[in-house]
Motif scaffolding. Structure first.
Motif, short mmCIF file in Angstrom:
data_model
loop_
_atom_site.label_atom_id
_atom_site.label_comp_id
_atom_site.label_asym_id
_atom_site.label_seq_id
_atom_site.Cartn_x
_atom_site.Cartn_y
_atom_site.Cartn_z
N UNK A 241 83.22 -6.46 -19.82
CA UNK A 241 82.82 -5.21 -19.14
C UNK A 241 81.84 -4.88 -18.44
N UNK A 242 80.41 -5.06 -19.02
CA UNK A 242 79.26 -4.37 -18.48
C UNK A 242 78.47 -4.87 -17.02
N UNK A 243 79.48 -6.47 -17.25
CA UNK A 243 79.82 -6.29 -15.56
C UNK A 243 80.70 -6.41 -14.66
N UNK A 244 81.58 -5.93 -15.14
CA UNK A 244 82.89 -5.03 -13.98
C UNK A 244 81.61 -4.06 -13.73
N UNK A 245 81.51 -2.81 -14.57
CA UNK A 245 81.07 -1.62 -14.51
C UNK A 245 79.17 -2.01 -13.38
N UNK A 246 78.43 -2.72 -13.70
CA UNK A 246 77.65 -3.15 -12.63
C UNK A 246 78.07 -3.48 -11.18
N UNK A 247 79.39 -4.35 -11.31
CA UNK A 247 80.06 -5.07 -10.10
C UNK A 247 80.67 -4.03 -9.13
N UNK A 248 81.10 -3.19 -9.78
CA UNK A 248 81.68 -1.96 -9.43
C UNK A 248 80.94 -0.80 -8.94
N UNK A 249 80.19 -0.32 -9.73
CA UNK A 249 79.08 0.21 -8.54
C UNK A 249 78.04 0.21 -7.86
N UNK A 250 77.71 -1.50 -8.05
CA UNK A 250 77.16 -2.30 -6.30
C UNK A 250 77.94 -1.82 -5.56
N UNK A 251 79.46 -2.20 -5.33
CA UNK A 251 80.25 -1.93 -4.50
C UNK A 251 80.17 -0.43 -4.17
N UNK A 252 80.16 0.65 -4.29
CA UNK A 252 80.43 1.87 -3.94
C UNK A 252 79.13 2.33 -3.58
N UNK A 253 77.81 2.02 -4.50
CA UNK A 253 76.53 2.67 -3.85
C UNK A 253 75.97 2.20 -2.46
N UNK A 254 76.33 0.40 -2.71
CA UNK A 254 76.76 -0.28 -1.16
C UNK A 254 77.20 0.30 -0.13
N UNK A 255 78.42 0.49 -0.57
CA UNK A 255 79.44 0.54 0.81
C UNK A 255 79.58 1.93 0.71
#
Length: 164
Positions: free
Chosen positions: A150-164
Motif C-alpha cells: 500500500x505505501x509504495x502504491x500510494x507513492x507510485x500513483x502520486x509520483x505518476x499524477x504529479x509528474x504527468x
C-alpha cells in the motif's frame, strides 16, 4: 466469449493486463456513458458523486470477472465498513487529490495475484469526473504499477499524477 469482452491469460504481466483492460474501456465507455447520461444526471441531483458508482457498476465488473476467470485474484478481504463500487473498487484503496472541481481524478488500486497467490502488480483505475454536474470528461484509464504494498502504491500513483 462475447465480442468486446477483455480476454486475459494467466501468463500475462501487469502491463499487458492494463493494455487489454484499456482497450475494453476505450471501446465501451462512451456508448455506456451516453446511454446512461439522462438517468445519471438525475441521480447526480439526488446522490451526487455516488452517481459515478452507478456508471462504474456497469463498466468495470466485466474486467475483474474476466481476470478472475483467467485465474487471477483481484480483491482483498473486505473490512466491516468498506464501501465497494463496481464489485471490486474499494474506497479505502483510493485517492482523490487531482484536478479542478469540474475534472477531478479519483484513483482506485487493486493488487493482482496469480493462480499461485503471488502478487504480480497493481492495477490503478483512474476515474475522471466532475463535482459540479454529472460529467465524465474523458475515458477512465487503467495503469499498471509493479508495486504491491500500500505505501509504495500510494507513492507510485502520486509520483505518476504529479509528474504527468
Amino acid at each position: 466469449m462475447e465480442k468486446g469482452f477483455p480476454v486475459f491469460r494467466q501468463d500475462m504481466v501487469i502491463e499487458e493486463i492494463s493494455e487489454v483492460a484499456n482497450r475494453y474501456i476505450e471501446s465501451e465507455w462512451r456508448s455506456l456513458y451516453e446511454s446512461m447520461h439522462e438517468q445519471l444526471t438525475a441521480a447526480f441531483a439526488e446522490i451526487e458523486d455516488a452517481a459515478y458508482g452507478l456508471y462504474l457498476d456497469r463498466l468495470m465488473p466485466i474486467i475483474f470477472e474476466q481476470l478472475e476467470d483467467a485465474g487471477f485474484s483481484t480483491m482483498e478481504k473486505l473490512e466491516e465498513n468498506d464501501f465497494v463500487i463496481a464489485k471490486r473498487l474499494i474506497f479505502r484503496n483510493s485517492l482523490e487529490k487531482w484536478g479542478a472541481e469540474d475534472n477531478r481524478s479519483r484513483i482506485f488500486w487493486n493488487v493482482i495475484h496469480n493462480k499461485q497467490g503471488n502478487p504480480i502488480g497493481t492495477l490503478l483505475t483512474e476515474i475522471p469526473h466532475s463535482h459540479l454536474k454529472f460529467d465524465i470528461p474523458s475515458a477512465p484509464v487503467i495503469y499498471a504499477l509493479q508495486e504491491t504494498v500500500k505505501e509504495r502504491i500510494v507513492l507510485g500513483l502520486r509520483s505518476m499524477k504529479e509528474s504527468g
